[in-house]
Design a protein around this motif. Sequence first.
Motif, mmCIF file in Angstrom:
data_model
loop_
_atom_site.group_PDB
_atom_site.id
_atom_site.type_symbol
_atom_site.label_atom_id
_atom_site.label_comp_id
_atom_site.label_asym_id
_atom_site.label_seq_id
_atom_site.Cartn_x
_atom_site.Cartn_y
_atom_site.Cartn_z
ATOM 1 N N MET A 175 1.086 -1.326 0.070
ATOM 2 C CA MET A 175 0.455 0.218 -0.345
ATOM 3 C C MET A 175 0.834 1.271 -0.052
ATOM 4 N N PRO B 288 -3.904 5.282 0.662
ATOM 5 C CA PRO B 288 -5.114 4.458 1.429
ATOM 6 C C PRO B 288 -5.498 3.855 0.402
ATOM 7 N N HIS B 289 -6.414 4.570 -0.901
ATOM 8 C CA HIS B 289 -6.346 3.581 -1.554
ATOM 9 C C HIS B 289 -5.343 2.740 -2.871
ATOM 10 N N ALA B 290 -4.036 3.484 -2.681
ATOM 11 C CA ALA B 290 -3.171 3.273 -3.926
ATOM 12 C C ALA B 290 -2.470 2.086 -3.082
ATOM 13 N N SER B 291 -1.880 0.835 -4.450
ATOM 14 C CA SER B 291 -1.364 0.034 -3.985
ATOM 15 C C SER B 291 -0.040 -0.319 -5.552
#
Length: 386
Positions: free
Chosen positions: A211, A214-217
Amino acid sequence: MKIRRCAVLYMESREKLSIDWRTVLAGGSALAATTQWLALAPHLDQELPVTAEELAALGGLSHTVWTTRAEAEQRYGEATIASLLKQGLLIGDTTEHADAQARDDTLRATHWRPLSALTHTFGRWREVSSDNGMEAPSFQALLEMFGEPPPPTLDLPAEGALKLPAVRSGLLDEQLFKRYTGRNFDLQASIPLAVAARLLQRTFGAQEVRMVGPHASVLKKTSPSGGGLHPVEAFVLAQRVDGVTPGLYHYHPIEHELRPVRTMDSATAAELAKQMLADQHWLADAPLQVVMVARMERSFWKYRNHQKAYRALALDTGHLSQTFYLLAAEAGLPAFVTAAINDVDIEQELGLDHLRHAVVAICGCGPARGGVRSMVELRYGETDAL
Ligand SMILES: Cc1cc2nc3c(=O)[nH]c(=O)nc-3n(C[C@H](O)[C@H](O)[C@H](O)COP(=O)(O)O)c2cc1C
């Protein structure tokens, strides 16, 4: 109505040569050249001949700032503007021109470097067949056609050269030395599911998901990738993989699963393999094939309008294919990779938009017929089309 020029446009002056007999008879030069301007625009995906008046309008109108149609018509003439709007080289802001505008908007939103968008769009193949003379000539034939090739390596002066120590054997040696390009796949043989699973997971699978927001990987894979973005996806064409219905699948690198795009009978899968591989029948029999597709939107999210981004996509694909070759060698299977593929036909089959997804290459593997290299493989091993 407002108009502006399309985002990316390259004007190419082409010429046709012919013999002008009248001039020859009058004692003049035998060759006559007819020149023509062609507009190459990636959002239209076709070459369009344009007139001198149209060329002037395309050169004079902004591709950023909108202008009124009336003003453009005043400067370049009604017929010229109407023709360019119809071709989609000028973009109108009304519903009548919505299709061209949507394609142009996609190109703008993907952050292509203009020259890369052109190279990609106009380097794709549609319905090309190796029967049209693509099959590689023998090395002997090449020598006859082109004379001696440049030497196999650079040869700088040896003065002051540092002799390196003899090489010790290492863990990778077995795979490195067993690796070769197969062109003699056994039509009766299939690949066990466990072998296919290892090949796919260790080449294309995520070994780790990190990660970074918060929403990006980002994914960690066994091959390197420009910017760590891993934009290259694996679409599998399974012809003979135990327990897998023949068909096209997307390999999900995190879930480690094959998600069906379209299943089909064996004969259809064999036909599709040949079509995708531009009729390279010596590769099409491989029971497991992987179409490598780069997602520009993932790469260009970071590398916006970047000179090197397109090259990095090709490099990423090359790394994946070598990893695939080595894993295939470990499983005792010859493998192949090729860029001589019908990209446009593959895009249609997979439902891909060439401005957002680049079909780069296909790799595949399978047991060799009789378990040995054939004469054709040895011949191609000496020289090859690509
Ligand atoms: C980028 C690339 C494109 C290739 N394209 C083809 C192809 O179109 N057809 C084919 O039969 N082999 C193709 N090959 C395989 C090469 O011909 C092969 O690697 C070369 O002949 C050396 O043989 P080896 O891999 O067995 O060492 C390609 C290889 C690479 C790296």
